[in-house]
Write an enzyme that holds these catalytic residues in place. Sequence first.
Site, short mmCIF file in Angstrom:
data_model
loop_
_atom_site.label_atom_id
_atom_site.label_comp_id
_atom_site.label_asym_id
_atom_site.label_seq_id
_atom_site.Cartn_x
_atom_site.Cartn_y
_atom_site.Cartn_z
CB CYS A 123 5.95 -7.73 -1.49
SG CYS A 123 5.49 -5.80 -1.55
CB CYS A 133 5.03 -2.32 -0.84
SG CYS A 133 3.22 -3.10 -1.00
CE LYS A 202 0.34 -5.29 -6.60
NZ LYS A 202 1.20 -5.95 -5.44
NE ARG A 212 -4.06 -4.65 -0.29
CZ ARG A 212 -4.22 -3.23 -0.94
NH1 ARG A 212 -5.00 -2.37 -0.23
NH2 ARG A 212 -3.63 -3.14 -2.02
CD GLU A 240 5.34 0.75 -14.20
OE1 GLU A 240 6.43 0.15 -14.07
OE2 GLU A 240 5.61 1.72 -13.87
CE LYS A 255 -1.71 -8.82 -7.37
NZ LYS A 255 -0.38 -8.39 -6.47
CB SER A 281 -7.61 -12.19 -3.11
OG SER A 281 -7.57 -10.91 -3.05
#
Length: 332
Positions: A123, A133, A202, A212, A240, A255, A281
């Site tokens: 990315c 991105c 995603k 981040r 997708e 995700k 995260s």
Amino acid sequence: MTDLQFHRGRRLRRTPAIREMVRETTVAAADLIMPYFVVDTPDASFRQEIGSMPGQFQLSLQELEKEIGAAIANGLRSVLLFGIPAAKDPLGHGAYDDEGIVQRATRMIKKNWPDLVVITDLCLCEYTSHGHCGIIADGDCTGHVLNDQTLDLLAKTAVSQAKAGADIIAPSDMMDGRVLALRTALDKAGFEEIPIMSYAVKYASAYYGPFRDAADSAPHFGDRRTYQMDPANVQEALREMDADIQEGADLFIVKPAGPYQDVIRLMHDTFDVPLVAYQVSGEYSLICAAAQNGWIDRKNVMLEALTGIKRSGAKMIITYFAAELLREGWVR
Ligand code: PBG
Ligand code: ZN
């Protein structure tokens, strides 16, 4: 003869050995992928804990080497690499520099441990000065990423990562057509055997907040909702996945993981492809924070969360708990 009047489910729960025999879902070492954050820094001993992700670190190349060596001794099979470059610019040059930090880390790992599966996150947001991105038009401050112009840079990055020795390329940008663009570029460069692990489904999730901080990749204006998916949608996830299958991806990520287990289940039941779930995260940090307060049992909630993700249909799991699970012997 007995009159069977009700179901005695407890017969198969009576002892640990019986429970293990009838257990339907297990998390195994081979399922786990451990993410690492590697920093391009002159300070060889740089090792900084990420405030919002206790137990996770930004690491220099040398510290990464130590960390991975220890994890491999505990049975780690696969890593996912994120890079933090020394300098950022609007076009994210660090991403496709053959001397970039992920490229150097990949070469270091493959030299030491040729059998470790190295997956490189692909990315631009860690490398762009604006934190998006992909490429942003000059003067635009809405955060609209130019799709097709970005594809060229992603393709360059993929080839550069493959040249460095990456075993699997994992694009997380969510640009349209990227799998086809990467497949074409990789094949042309002679990397037809390198698989693409696409972040196929995603979502634009608030659960990425701690990441981040870790990757220093928050967008400086706007947000990622023009490229990542609306958390409310599931039919869109089918489209997708379909697109990425058509374009030739090999492995498919959903995700985040825990809050989207319905999506994992549907993808599993609809498509005959290897599924990967990314316990992100924020999912990690929530468990850490509650455990630090003594509100939940860290080990057992961790294992239950991961078992739930597997039970919903994922074969592999990207999780910040991977190294700990193996070190503690909770997963073998
Ligand atoms: C980069 C990227 C992100 C994550 C993985 N790759 C952040 C984002 O899209 O903003 C999130 C991982 C995590 O939260 O653990 N595109
Ligand atoms: Zn990104």
